[in-house]
Design an enzyme around this catalytic site. Sequence first.
Site, short mmCIF file in Angstrom:
data_model
loop_
_atom_site.label_atom_id
_atom_site.label_comp_id
_atom_site.label_asym_id
_atom_site.label_seq_id
_atom_site.Cartn_x
_atom_site.Cartn_y
_atom_site.Cartn_z
N SER A 1 0.85 -1.19 0.00
CA SER A 1 0.00 0.00 0.00
C SER A 1 0.88 1.24 0.00
CB SER A 1 -0.91 0.02 1.23
OG SER A 1 -1.62 1.24 1.31
N TYR B 1 -2.05 -0.11 10.18
CA TYR B 1 -2.10 -0.54 8.78
C TYR B 1 -0.82 -0.11 8.06
CZ TYR B 1 -3.85 -1.12 4.00
OH TYR B 1 -4.01 -1.51 2.69
#
Length: 267
Positions: A129, A142
């Site tokens: 990501s 995250y």
Amino acid sequence: MSKVVLITGGSSGIGKSIGEFLTEKGFKVYGTSRTPENYKNSQFDILTLDVKKIETISQAVQEIIRKEGRLDVLINNAGAGITGPIEEIPDAEIKANFETNFFGPINVIKAVLPQMRKQKAGLILNITSIAGYMGLPYRGIYSASKGALELVTEAFRMELKEFNIQMTNVAPGDFATNIAAGRYHAPLLNDSPYKKPYGDTLNLMNDHVDAGSNPYMMAEAVYKIMNTSTPKVHYKVGAFMQKFSIVLKRILPDKLYEKILMNHYKL
């Protein structure tokens, strides 16, 4: 001979888009899900696999090898979102996120390496990501789990070169998928000192996903990488400003970059 591809988390979102695109291009694709019975109309085979359960990883990989006699490409796509003030996220949820986003992909890699080494060839793409390049407020866990996978890939690549096994990271920005629905959200507590900024940031994050790019952009990028003889270490896929944010982090002083992020999230 069609290359055999395994995509973890291939039943929805980015994984599904990649699987459908590669199937149309003539690849033999196997996707995975914890509940494959819910995806009987999939354009490609969906196997049972939970990245947090090593026995299901081994069973899925062995089933593919038994049926196809080879496994050419692994796309480590299965992942989970998590949001909240780090102070208020339960330890169990932090560990569960790392089990899915970090330890899970590593265990899938370990399961496919013996076959790829036997073939003297293989390609592994880890879907990370853009959030993994920076510590984002209320997405810190995250960011950390995806950033950890980015770094471990750098090391893995060097260890695997002598076996002709290639590995790369593909970091997406915001895409229009159902990832927000599957996230763990730390609850908005009425007595929390983070209630307003966390609530505002949560709404902003959901708006970004809703306005995200078409996931077929990721499918096209993955296909292009698969047809590259020497993949790069890192790829970023998404809106220009999201990719440019990584460049800014590299060139700006830390405090200035932090200020830009805080202004963006209205903190």
